[in-house]
Structures are given as structure tokens and as C-alpha cells.
Design a protein around this motif. Structure first.
Motif, PDB file in Angstrom:
ATOM      1  N   VAL A 318       0.841  -1.199   0.000  1.00 57.65           N
ATOM      2  CA  VAL A 318       0.000   0.000   0.000  1.00 57.65           C
ATOM      3  C   VAL A 318       0.874   1.246   0.000  1.00 57.65           C
ATOM      4  O   VAL A 318       2.052   1.220   0.370  1.00 57.65           O
ATOM      5  CB  VAL A 318      -0.941   0.023   1.231  1.00 57.65           C
ATOM      6  N   ASP A 319       0.286   2.355  -0.411  1.00 56.56           N
ATOM      7  CA  ASP A 319       0.987   3.630  -0.362  1.00 56.56           C
ATOM      8  C   ASP A 319       1.103   4.094   1.083  1.00 56.56           C
ATOM      9  O   ASP A 319       0.264   3.768   1.927  1.00 56.56           O
ATOM     10  CB  ASP A 319       0.238   4.682  -1.181  1.00 56.56           C
ATOM     11  N   GLY A 320       2.144   4.867   1.375  1.00 57.52           N
ATOM     12  CA  GLY A 320       2.307   5.425   2.718  1.00 57.52           C
ATOM     13  C   GLY A 320       2.927   4.440   3.694  1.00 57.52           C
ATOM     14  O   GLY A 320       3.714   3.566   3.321  1.00 57.52           O
ATOM     15  N   GLU A 321       2.542   4.565   4.961  1.00 59.00           N
ATOM     16  CA  GLU A 321       3.130   3.758   6.030  1.00 59.00           C
ATOM     17  C   GLU A 321       2.511   2.367   6.134  1.00 59.00           C
ATOM     18  O   GLU A 321       3.188   1.397   6.460  1.00 59.00           O
ATOM     19  CB  GLU A 321       2.978   4.482   7.371  1.00 59.00           C
ATOM     20  N   GLY A 322       1.196   2.257   5.870  1.00 58.22           N
ATOM     21  CA  GLY A 322       0.517   0.987   6.063  1.00 58.22           C
ATOM     22  C   GLY A 322       0.336   0.688   7.542  1.00 58.22           C
ATOM     23  O   GLY A 322       0.796   1.435   8.409  1.00 58.22           O
ATOM     24  N   VAL A 323      -0.333  -0.414   7.839  1.00 52.68           N
ATOM     25  CA  VAL A 323      -0.529  -0.862   9.216  1.00 52.68           C
ATOM     26  C   VAL A 323       0.032  -2.269   9.339  1.00 52.68           C
ATOM     27  O   VAL A 323       0.548  -2.833   8.365  1.00 52.68           O
ATOM     28  CB  VAL A 323      -2.033  -0.846   9.608  1.00 52.68           C
ATOM     29  N   GLU A 324      -0.074  -2.841  10.516  1.00 46.93           N
ATOM     30  CA  GLU A 324       0.435  -4.196  10.735  1.00 46.93           C
ATOM     31  C   GLU A 324      -0.218  -5.162   9.745  1.00 46.93           C
ATOM     32  O   GLU A 324      -1.434  -5.137   9.538  1.00 46.93           O
ATOM     33  CB  GLU A 324       0.120  -4.634  12.163  1.00 46.93           C
ATOM     34  N   GLY A 325       0.592  -6.001   9.106  1.00 43.39           N
ATOM     35  CA  GLY A 325       0.073  -6.927   8.115  1.00 43.39           C
ATOM     36  C   GLY A 325       0.030  -6.339   6.716  1.00 43.39           C
ATOM     37  O   GLY A 325      -0.500  -6.964   5.801  1.00 43.39           O
ATOM     38  N   GLN A 326       0.572  -5.134   6.534  1.00 43.72           N
ATOM     39  CA  GLN A 326       0.673  -4.511   5.214  1.00 43.72           C
ATOM     40  C   GLN A 326       2.115  -4.100   4.955  1.00 43.72           C
ATOM     41  O   GLN A 326       2.896  -3.884   5.893  1.00 43.72           O
ATOM     42  CB  GLN A 326      -0.215  -3.259   5.125  1.00 43.72           C
ATOM     43  N   ILE A 327       2.450  -3.981   3.675  1.00 42.15           N
ATOM     44  CA  ILE A 327       3.750  -3.450   3.287  1.00 42.15           C
ATOM     45  C   ILE A 327       3.541  -2.002   2.864  1.00 42.15           C
ATOM     46  O   ILE A 327       3.056  -1.730   1.763  1.00 42.15           O
ATOM     47  CB  ILE A 327       4.370  -4.252   2.123  1.00 42.15           C
ATOM     48  N   GLY A 328       3.847  -1.081   3.760  1.00 43.47           N
ATOM     49  CA  GLY A 328       3.748   0.333   3.414  1.00 43.47           C
ATOM     50  C   GLY A 328       4.940   0.738   2.570  1.00 43.47           C
ATOM     51  O   GLY A 328       6.093   0.482   2.950  1.00 43.47           O
ATOM     52  N   GLY A 329       4.697   1.339   1.416  1.00 40.20           N
ATOM     53  CA  GLY A 329       5.784   1.724   0.525  1.00 40.20           C
ATOM     54  C   GLY A 329       6.800   2.615   1.210  1.00 40.20           C
ATOM     55  O   GLY A 329       8.016   2.404   1.096  1.00 40.20           O
ATOM     56  N   ASP A 330       6.320   3.611   1.966  1.00 39.49           N
ATOM     57  CA  ASP A 330       7.229   4.528   2.658  1.00 39.49           C
ATOM     58  C   ASP A 330       7.979   3.809   3.779  1.00 39.49           C
ATOM     59  O   ASP A 330       9.187   4.006   3.961  1.00 39.49           O
ATOM     60  CB  ASP A 330       6.445   5.706   3.247  1.00 39.49           C
ATOM     61  N   LYS A 331       7.258   2.979   4.527  1.00 46.17           N
ATOM     62  CA  LYS A 331       7.868   2.318   5.683  1.00 46.17           C
ATOM     63  C   LYS A 331       8.961   1.331   5.258  1.00 46.17           C
ATOM     64  O   LYS A 331      10.071   1.346   5.808  1.00 46.17           O
ATOM     65  CB  LYS A 331       6.793   1.586   6.485  1.00 46.17           C
ATOM     66  N   LEU A 332       8.663   0.455   4.285  1.00 46.33           N
ATOM     67  CA  LEU A 332       9.674  -0.522   3.866  1.00 46.33           C
ATOM     68  C   LEU A 332      10.846   0.167   3.186  1.00 46.33           C
ATOM     69  O   LEU A 332      12.002  -0.248   3.357  1.00 46.33           O
ATOM     70  CB  LEU A 332       9.042  -1.563   2.929  1.00 46.33           C
ATOM     71  N   SER A 333      10.580   1.219   2.437  1.00 44.42           N
ATOM     72  CA  SER A 333      11.676   1.972   1.804  1.00 44.42           C
ATOM     73  C   SER A 333      12.611   2.538   2.871  1.00 44.42           C
ATOM     74  O   SER A 333      13.837   2.494   2.724  1.00 44.42           O
ATOM     75  CB  SER A 333      11.106   3.109   0.949  1.00 44.42           C
ATOM     76  N   ARG A 334      12.021   3.051   3.947  1.00 44.17           N
ATOM     77  CA  ARG A 334      12.833   3.610   5.033  1.00 44.17           C
ATOM     78  C   ARG A 334      13.670   2.523   5.717  1.00 44.17           C
ATOM     79  O   ARG A 334      14.850   2.736   6.036  1.00 44.17           O
ATOM     80  CB  ARG A 334      11.925   4.301   6.040  1.00 44.17           C
ATOM     81  N   GLU A 335      13.059   1.348   5.925  1.00 45.98           N
ATOM     82  CA  GLU A 335      13.795   0.227   6.531  1.00 45.98           C
ATOM     83  C   GLU A 335      15.002  -0.147   5.675  1.00 45.98           C
ATOM     84  O   GLU A 335      16.095  -0.395   6.192  1.00 45.98           O
ATOM     85  CB  GLU A 335      12.872  -0.982   6.686  1.00 45.98           C
ATOM     86  N   LEU A 336      14.806  -0.194   4.373  1.00 44.66           N
ATOM     87  CA  LEU A 336      15.909  -0.545   3.459  1.00 44.66           C
ATOM     88  C   LEU A 336      17.010   0.508   3.509  1.00 44.66           C
ATOM     89  O   LEU A 336      18.203   0.175   3.501  1.00 44.66           O
ATOM     90  CB  LEU A 336      15.377  -0.718   2.035  1.00 44.66           C
ATOM     91  N   ARG A 337      16.620   1.773   3.551  1.00 45.43           N
ATOM     92  CA  ARG A 337      17.633   2.843   3.619  1.00 45.43           C
ATOM     93  C   ARG A 337      18.452   2.736   4.896  1.00 45.43           C
ATOM     94  O   ARG A 337      19.686   2.889   4.875  1.00 45.43           O
ATOM     95  CB  ARG A 337      16.957   4.222   3.554  1.00 45.43           C
ATOM     96  N   GLU A 338      17.781   2.480   6.010  1.00 47.51           N
ATOM     97  CA  GLU A 338      18.495   2.378   7.280  1.00 47.51           C
ATOM     98  C   GLU A 338      19.449   1.193   7.301  1.00 47.51           C
ATOM     99  O   GLU A 338      20.571   1.288   7.808  1.00 47.51           O
ATOM    100  CB  GLU A 338      17.485   2.281   8.428  1.00 47.51           C
ATOM    101  N   LEU A 339      19.004   0.061   6.754  1.00 50.78           N
ATOM    102  CA  LEU A 339      19.874  -1.120   6.703  1.00 50.78           C
ATOM    103  C   LEU A 339      21.041  -0.895   5.744  1.00 50.78           C
ATOM    104  O   LEU A 339      22.145  -1.397   5.966  1.00 50.78           O
ATOM    105  CB  LEU A 339      19.073  -2.350   6.285  1.00 50.78           C
ATOM    106  N   ARG A 340      20.800  -0.133   4.701  1.00 49.75           N
ATOM    107  CA  ARG A 340      21.862   0.151   3.727  1.00 49.75           C
ATOM    108  C   ARG A 340      22.952   1.015   4.377  1.00 49.75           C
ATOM    109  O   ARG A 340      24.144   0.855   4.085  1.00 49.75           O
ATOM    110  CB  ARG A 340      21.265   0.875   2.519  1.00 49.75           C
ATOM    111  N   ARG A 341      22.550   1.909   5.274  1.00 45.54           N
ATOM    112  CA  ARG A 341      23.515   2.807   5.929  1.00 45.54           C
ATOM    113  C   ARG A 341      24.170   2.179   7.159  1.00 45.54           C
ATOM    114  O   ARG A 341      25.139   2.714   7.681  1.00 45.54           O
ATOM    115  CB  ARG A 341      22.820   4.112   6.331  1.00 45.54           C
ATOM    116  N   ASP A 342      23.618   1.066   7.632  1.00 44.33           N
ATOM    117  CA  ASP A 342      24.153   0.413   8.834  1.00 44.33           C
ATOM    118  C   ASP A 342      25.408  -0.376   8.471  1.00 44.33           C
ATOM    119  O   ASP A 342      25.341  -1.404   7.775  1.00 44.33           O
ATOM    120  CB  ASP A 342      23.092  -0.519   9.421  1.00 44.33           C
TER     121      ASP A 342
END
Length: 589
Positions: A318-342
Motif C-alpha cells: 500500500v501507499d504510505g506507512e501501512g498498518v500491521e500486516g501490510q507493506i507500506g511503501g514509505d515504511k519498507l523503503s525507510r527500513e531498506l535505507r536504514e539497513l543500507r547505511r548500517d
């Protein structure tokens, strides 16, 4: 006027009383949460114990804290759940736990997909290499239940019980006639001969193309199902197929006759056999610990130092953050960015279990996967589904691994635009009139008229463009031509086993094998496996629990298993924008 004030006063009084009641209930919830959090301790595993597994609960991709799990409040369904990650990890831990001597499987059925079942099955097969026993028993077994129970060293069935074995099936619910009756017309813009997610809204039965693809992937899953049972029970796959075709197992005695179970026993007799294996006196109880209470986890490697991150992406995209049980485009993108910088994270495994969803959100996530690949290895491991948008977000990874029964591919897009002309104008007598400053100002806004041919052409052009972008992402990621992608795309769904032959997937592999592959790409020898997103605080979960989810809990109490169909209809009808999504609710039983 006096009557008016009387009703206003009554309304205000009602609101005040309702607010006070809700506040009291809320305080009660908080109190119970504090109590439950404070008393949550790891179950003590007695010596000479048996691990009890029944899977009589919801199985998610990853365990999430549920503050309402053990609460009994009016209108709430107390549903226990556990993630596949914890099921597999706990079985692995039991393999090396000196206090655990064996496993007692009491699996009647399992409400999950075949890829999830196979992952659990593989963990049980691995458990058997420890020379510890597995005994299975049930009053009745569905096909999914038997698929897991078949792993056991010994399988027992109640003398008057049942064992279902008659081949796999998958059905689709169609709504066109119902929509016609209420006066709603679904206008479809799509790309893909096999993109059948829209069929339930515009047809009363499957198209020939859809029936072809369902037969294909169902046959592939059935082949894996039969072969795994054949390996465990030493019954030829062809014989299993014949037994199912003839529906030869109709009674418990048939299950024993054809070698599906070792014997027909009552529960007390099975308990006696387990006691004998443990060397227990008949008067003593069997020390047991339930899988849900067994909090031990498999060793995840050395603490500190280099890490392989497993990032879970499950649910609708889904677009945005999403809720539990959804893949929010913004939320997963942010997770990937943080892991990329770690700097401590040297490689990433993206665990995808999704039927797809928003094409825009999928593109945003694809971008982050592509950027991540340029700085550190990223590998995809597919669960039950990784189709359409689920495949879109996987396409850029260094490698893609899937279960043989994973449903993937479905490279295609669609849009749904409802017209309520008959409902409003004819059935309800409601009419709209728009004033506009430009020709297309009211396109997609004026709900009581269908799209014009020119408007359909414009929207279809946008859908076509997104399909072209989708195909290019796959072509670039998989290093094949766009023409090749189109030939295996067109919205067609494939199993993981089929996808390997089509170059959409690199190989059939488990999540553990995907982790090992990611570590190898990063040239790691000693590393720790860490799971993301990080587990939420139970209190934070309350604030993120949407009102829609609470309403679905209440409906589940009334409708039971049928609530999923209502949820699916609601999900489809509330979609906005172009969708990259697998056809409807795919359920195999």
C-alpha cells in the motif's frame, strides 16, 4: 422547540455515557496489558519432555506482539498467533535442547499456504536427524494437516476418525451478478491476458486463460505435495495420485489399509506409546511444553560484529506507512535505507510474502532494493506469495529464491473504476450535475456516469505505461529481454518451481539457504542473523491497531472463516491507483 432541545440533550448525554464507558474499557485494557507484560516469562522446560505442536492458531510470516491476545473483552476475538519465523526457530532449538526428547504432532489442519507448510515440514525433517522421535495423532486430518503429519516416524488416527485425501482444489467467488442487481458496474483497465484479479467483478466464471493458469500452478503444487508425502511414507507418487482420484480413503480403516497411518488408536493408547518412548511409568504424566509457550530460539550466530539482516515484507503493498500486516511503501523503503547505511549489516535477505498491491509503492520499494544492491548484497526469499507487486519489489535483488509451491510472477497491472449510474439514478433516484472548467475535470469524480471512450483511452495509456516500466524492471534485474518478460508475463501466475525454469527465480531454496547465500556473497564466515522490522513495544501496538482491524475481529466472531471473503471484497473495492496484484484471494485446499 422543547422537543428539539430534549433530543439534543439526550444525544449529548448518550455521547458522555459512551465516552465514559470507553474510557473505563480502555483503562481495563491498559491494566491487563501491564499485568500480562509483567508476568510474561519463559516457560520452564521439564526434563524428559515432549514438544507439543497443534498449529491450532493463526500463522503469520513474522511474530508480532498482540496486546489483545489473552484478553477476553466483549466484541473481541482472542486469537493466538505465531510467526513462521518463530515456529521454525523453536523446532530448531528443540533439536538441540537436551530436555526435549521428541515431538508430538496433533495437527488436524492448518490455515496457511503450502510454502509456509513446507517450511515447517523441512524444519521437522531436520529435527529427525537428531534421532529424537516424532509421533503424530489426530481425530481427523485435512490434506494440509496430513501433509505435515506425514513427516512423523509414526502416525496414528482415531479408529472412528477421518483422513481427507482427494486431491487439491481452488475456487473463486464471483460478484458480477450481485453488482448488477445493485446497479454497480466495474470498469476495467488492465494489461495482461492472465491478469484475472478483475474477473470476479466482471464475469460469473473463469476465463479460459485464467482456468489454464490455475490448472497449471495447481498441478505444480500438487506434484510437490504428492512427492513429499511419497518420500515420507514410502508410497509411490503415482499410487498416491490413484488413491486420490478414486477417493479410496473414506474411512479410518482405509487410511491404515493404504499405508497412510501406522495404526488406528485411541488417544490413551498413543499416550501409552509416548510414555514407553520416554521410559515413564504408566501412572506418571508426560512432561510437555506447547510450541506457543516454548520461547527458546535457534542460535542466530555470534552476538555483535557483522550481521545478515532478514527484513520481512508481508501483506498487501500500500501507499504510505501501512498498518500491521501490510507493506507500506514509505515504511519498507525507510527500513531498506536504514539497513543500507548500517555498517554492521553486511548483507540483507528480503523475505517477501505478498500478493502485491499499489504499483506506485512497488516502484518506490524497487528503487530502494536497486540502490541497496549497489552497496551490499541483497537476496530475496519468497514465501507463500511473491506475485505481481510482490515480484516487482523482488526483481532488482542479486538473487531470488523461492519455495517450489510459492505463487509468483503475475507480471501485469490493472485499474478498477466503478460506475454507480444505475444504483444512483435508477435504483435510488439520486442524480449529480457537475460544472467544470476543462473537458476532463470531472473524470473519475462524477460517479453517476461511466467513463467515456476517450477517458478510457487516457487511463488505459497510463496502465500500459506502468506495465512497460514493470517489464523493464524485471528485464534489467533478471538480465533477460523485455520480449521474454512479456511472453511469460501478461499477468500469469507461476509456482516457484515453474519460475526457476523461466529465469524469474534463481533456484528453489529455504530461507536459511537464502541467508547462507547472502552471507557468502558478502564473504562472511562468522555473522549474526538479525530480524527486521524490530519488534514493537506492546503499548505502541495499541495505538497502531486500526479501527478497521478491530471491526474485523468483531465480524470474525459472527462470521468465522467466511470473514476473509468480506475482507477481500472490501480490499479490492477500496483500491486506488493502478494495481500490481495477484488474482483475488487464491486459496488451495
Amino acid at each position: 422547540m422543547r422537543s428539539f432541545f430534549k433530543y439534543v440533550l439526550a444525544t449529548i448525554t448518550g455521547i458522555i455515557i459512551s465516552t465514559v464507558l470507553l474510557f473505563i474499557i480502555f483503562i481495563g485494557i491498559i491494566s491487563m496489558m501491564v499485568s500480562s507484560v509483567g508476568s510474561s516469562t519463559e516457560a520452564v522446560v521439564p526434563t524428559n519432555a515432549v514438544l507439543f505442536i497443534d498449529l491450532n492458531h493463526e500463522i503469520t510470516e513474522k511474530s508480532e506482539p498482540n496486546p489483545f491476545e489473552n484478553m477476553e473483552l466483549p466484541g473481541f476475538v482472542s486469537t493466538k498467533s505465531i510467526g513462521l519465523n518463530d515456529i521454525v526457530s523453536r523446532i530448531k532449538a528443540a533439536k538441540t535442547d537436551g530436555n526435549i526428547k521428541g515431538i508430538y504432532l496433533n495437527v488436524a489442519g492448518a490455515g496457511t499456504g503450502f510454502a509456509t507448510l513446507k517450511a515447517i515440514r523441512e524444519a521437522l525433517v531436520d529435527f529427525k536427524t537428531s534421532d529424537k522421535f516424532i509421533i503424530a495423532y489426530s481425530d481427523g486430518m485435512t490434506q494440509k494437516g496430513y501433509y505435515l503429519n506425514a513427516v512423523a516416524d509414526e502416525i496414528y488416527l482415531h479408529p472412528q476418525g477421518s483422513l481427507d485425501f482427494r486431491g487439491l482444489a481452488s475456487s473463486v467467488m464471483f460478484f458480477k451478478e450481485a453488482l448488477d442487481k445493485v446497479g454497480v458496474e466495474m470498469q476495467v483497465l488492465k494489461v495482461g491476458t492472465y491478469k484475472s484479479a478483475v474477473e470476479p467483478f466482471i464475469m460469473n466464471s473463469m476465463s479460459d486463460a485464467n482456468r489454464e493458469q490455475v490448472n497449471s500452478y495447481l498441478g505444480s503444487i500438487y506434484g510437490t505435495f504428492l512427492q513429499d508425502i511419497s518420500t515420507s511414507r514410502k508410497i509411490a507418487a503415482d499410487s498416491l495420485r490413484s488413491i486420490a482420484n478414486g477417493y479410496l480413503i473414506r474411512e479410518a480403516s482405509d487410511a491404515k489399509k493404504y499405508g497412510f497411518v501406522n495404526d488406528l488408536l485411541y488417544k490413551d493408547q498413543v499416550i501409552a506409546k509416548i510414555k514407553a518412548k520416554l521410559g515413564l511409568d504408566d501412572k506418571k504424566d508426560i512432561p510437555t511444553v506447547a510450541l506457543l509457550d516454548y520461547k527458546k530460539s535457534a542460535d542466530k550466530g555470534e552476538a555483535g560484529g557483522d550481521r545478515v539482516a532478514v527484513l520481512y515484507a508481508y501483506g498487501d503493498i500500500v501507499d504510505g506507512e501501512g498498518v500491521e500486516g501490510q507493506i507500506g511503501g514509505d515504511k519498507l523503503s525507510r527500513e531498506l535505507r536504514e539497513l543500507r547505511r548500517d555498517d554492521k549489516v553486511k548483507a540483507i535477505v528480503l523475505r517477501v510474502n505478498s500478493p502485491g498491491g499499489s504499483a506506485l509503492a512497488s516502484e518506490s520499494i524497487w528503487r530502494e532494493v536497486d540502490l541497496t544492491k549497489k552497496t551490499k548484497p541483497i537476496v530475496v526469499s519468497m514465501g507463500d506469495y511473491a506475485a505481481s507487486g510482490g515480484y516487482y519489489i523482488s526483481a532488482a535483488a542479486d538473487s531470488i529464491f523461492a519455495d517450489p509451491t510459492t505463487l509468483t510472477g503475475s507480471i501485469g497491472v490493472f485499474g478498477l473504476v466503478p460506475s454507480f449510474q444505475k444504483l444512483f439514478n435508477t435504483n435510488l433516484g439520486i442524480h449529480f450535475e457537475a460544472v467544470k472548467t476543462a473537458k476532463f475535470a470531472d473524470m473519475d469524480v462524477d460517479m453517476d456516469r461511466p467513463l467515456t471512450e476517450e477517458e478510457k483511452t487516457i487511463i488505459q495509456g497510463g496502465v500500459n505505461k506502468i506495465y512497460q516500466v514493470f517489464m523493464k524492471r524485471v528485464a534489467d534485474g533478471r538480465k533477460i529481454s523485455i520480449a521474454e518478460v512479456d511472453s511469460i508475463g501478461q499477468g500469469r501466475v507461476w509456482t516457484g518451481e515453474q519460475a526457476v525454469k523461466l529465469k524469474l527465480v534463481d533456484r528453489v531454496a529455504t530461507l536459511d539457504q537464502a541467508i547462507a547465500a547472502a552471507a557468502k556473497k558478502a564473504k562472511l564466515e562468522n555473522y549474526r542473523v538479525s530480524e527486521y522490522p524490530r519488534e514493537k513495544d506492546p503499548f505502541a501496538t495499541i495505538w497502531s491497531t486500526s479501527k478497521d482491524k478491530i471491526k474485523m475481529w468483531m465480524l470474525e466472531d459472527e462470521l468465522g472463516d467466511y470473514v476473509k471473503y468480506l475482507a477481500e471484497v472490501k480490499k479490492i473495492t477500496q483500491m486506488s491507483g493502478v494495481q500490481a496484484r495477484i488474482p483475488y484471494l487464491v486459496e488451495i485446499y
